[in-house]
Write an enzyme that holds these catalytic residues in place. Structure first.
Site, mmCIF file in Angstrom:
data_model
loop_
_atom_site.group_PDB
_atom_site.id
_atom_site.type_symbol
_atom_site.label_atom_id
_atom_site.label_comp_id
_atom_site.label_asym_id
_atom_site.label_seq_id
_atom_site.Cartn_x
_atom_site.Cartn_y
_atom_site.Cartn_z
ATOM 1 N N PRO A 2 31.752 35.827 37.171
ATOM 2 C CA PRO A 2 30.711 36.549 36.409
ATOM 3 C C PRO A 2 30.923 38.061 36.522
ATOM 4 O O PRO A 2 31.042 38.596 37.613
ATOM 5 C CB PRO A 2 29.411 36.143 37.113
ATOM 6 C CG PRO A 2 29.753 34.958 37.945
ATOM 7 C CD PRO A 2 31.202 35.079 38.291
ATOM 8 N N GLU A 3 30.988 38.720 35.369
ATOM 9 C CA GLU A 3 31.133 40.176 35.355
ATOM 10 C C GLU A 3 29.752 40.803 35.097
ATOM 11 O O GLU A 3 28.791 40.101 34.828
ATOM 12 C CB GLU A 3 32.117 40.586 34.258
ATOM 13 C CG GLU A 3 33.546 40.113 34.506
ATOM 14 C CD GLU A 3 34.185 40.822 35.695
ATOM 15 O OE1 GLU A 3 33.677 41.882 36.117
ATOM 16 O OE2 GLU A 3 35.182 40.299 36.218
ATOM 17 N N HIS A 89 26.406 21.461 44.942
ATOM 18 C CA HIS A 89 26.760 22.873 44.810
ATOM 19 C C HIS A 89 25.538 23.789 44.678
ATOM 20 O O HIS A 89 25.674 24.977 44.429
ATOM 21 C CB HIS A 89 27.690 23.080 43.622
ATOM 22 C CG HIS A 89 28.994 22.360 43.770
ATOM 23 N ND1 HIS A 89 29.796 22.487 44.886
ATOM 24 C CD2 HIS A 89 29.628 21.475 42.954
ATOM 25 C CE1 HIS A 89 30.866 21.727 44.737
ATOM 26 N NE2 HIS A 89 30.785 21.100 43.587
ATOM 27 N N ARG A 107 32.145 27.505 44.737
ATOM 28 C CA ARG A 107 33.124 28.110 45.651
ATOM 29 C C ARG A 107 32.475 28.878 46.795
ATOM 30 O O ARG A 107 33.149 29.331 47.703
ATOM 31 C CB ARG A 107 34.083 28.993 44.848
ATOM 32 C CG ARG A 107 34.906 28.137 43.871
ATOM 33 C CD ARG A 107 35.814 28.966 43.009
ATOM 34 N NE ARG A 107 36.895 29.578 43.759
ATOM 35 C CZ ARG A 107 37.849 30.303 43.209
ATOM 36 N NH1 ARG A 107 37.842 30.514 41.907
ATOM 37 N NH2 ARG A 107 38.782 30.841 43.946
ATOM 38 N N ARG A 151 40.693 61.495 41.036
ATOM 39 C CA ARG A 151 41.445 60.303 41.425
ATOM 40 C C ARG A 151 42.876 60.337 40.886
ATOM 41 O O ARG A 151 43.090 60.500 39.695
ATOM 42 C CB ARG A 151 40.711 59.051 40.911
ATOM 43 C CG ARG A 151 39.297 58.913 41.463
ATOM 44 C CD ARG A 151 39.318 58.626 42.950
ATOM 45 N NE ARG A 151 39.941 57.340 43.202
ATOM 46 C CZ ARG A 151 39.301 56.184 43.216
ATOM 47 N NH1 ARG A 151 38.004 56.145 43.010
ATOM 48 N NH2 ARG A 151 39.950 55.067 43.427
#
Ligand SMILES: [Zn+2]
Length: 271
Positions: A2-3, A89, A107, A151
């Site tokens: 998931p973003e 789960h 997971r 950066r």
């Protein structure tokens, strides 16, 4: 995985429905990525004030304390009045007077962490280094330029690091760099103000569009593994190695940066 847009869509899917609810109890299944940081018992009787998001953390404000939730690699949340019995789960349930918030996470890289508030050392450790929020007015082009200007690393890696701006994950990074005509290997510090402005606009557009579209495709990412996501469906460069660029027909190239795959058009994107 998931973003940020998926996490925001998740937030929007239950924030209004849970606000004002009182916690009846909680259930923890198998251990998640980090310890809970408190006793489940202390949640009972608390009132949910609202749900915010910082980066990919969901922040559930309680009348006393703060619950931080992260979906990790494979987590998804549901909020329903009468959920089925917890499956293998389903590792966290928050029972409230307005429904049950459930974390399903095969997971188990996700996390539920209870802290006293955002000033709690644990919260500071998790949130303190996060960059600007891309979907807010605080994400300012001039500040973005200043952040990048310090950066020396390649722009793709600086975006993924999340300490200048959060939410530009691997797929989105390839896409926004294509849309702004910037080669992923270009040094962040060397980018001119006009190019940074273009990149800023691309990030705003792409993430906002992903959130808008997310509602109808929630199912896709909640069951997704690895980098599969709805955004891939109409990607300009991501996962299109060897295929013709949609803008100029030059074959899309791929390279590895920091162990992540990057895709770009050598014609459309300048160093
Ligand atoms: Zn091209």
């Amino acid at each position: 995985m998931p973003e940020l847009p998926e996490v925001e869509v998740t937030r929007l899917s239950f924030a209004n429905r849970i606000a004002g609810a009182q916690v009846l109890g909680a259930r923890l299944g198998k251990p998640l990525r980090w310890p809970l940081g408190g006793e489940l018992e202390t949640l009972r009787g608390r009132t949910v004030l609202g749900v915010r998001r910082r980066g990919k953390y969901l922040l559930i404000d309680l009348d006393q304390g703060l619950m931080m939730l992260h979906l990790g690699m494979s987590g998804s949340l549901s909020f329903s009045l009468q959920p089925p019995e917890a499956g293998k789960h389903d590792h966290f349930d928050l029972h409230t007077t307005q429904g049950v918030l459930r974390l399903n996470d095969p997971r188990r890289f996700g996390a539920v962490v209870m802290v006293s508030g955002e000033q709690d050392p644990v919260a500071v450790k998790l949130l303190g280094k996060l960059g600007m929020e891309p979907l807010t007015t605080g994400f300012d082009p001039a500040l973005f330029y200043e952040g990048l200007h310090r950066r020396q690393a390649p722009i793709k890696q600086v975006l993924l690091a999340g300490d200048v701006v959060v939410g530009v994950g691997n797929i989105y990074a390839s896409e926004v760099l294509f849309l702004s005509g910037i080669r992923p290997t270009a040094r962040a510090a060397k980018l001119s103000r006009p190019r940074v402005r273009k990149l800023h606009q691309a990030i705003c557009d792409v993430l906002a569009r992903a959130v808008q579209r997310g509602g109808s495709t929630l199912q896709n990412f909640s069951n997704a593994d690895g980098e599969a996501g709805h955004f891939q469906l109409d990607a300009m460069v991501y996962a299109r190695e060897g295929l013709p660029c949609k803008a100029c027909a030059t074959p899309i190239r791929a390279l590895r940066q920091g162990q992540r795959s990057t895709f770009f058009c050598a014609q459309c994107q300048k160093p």
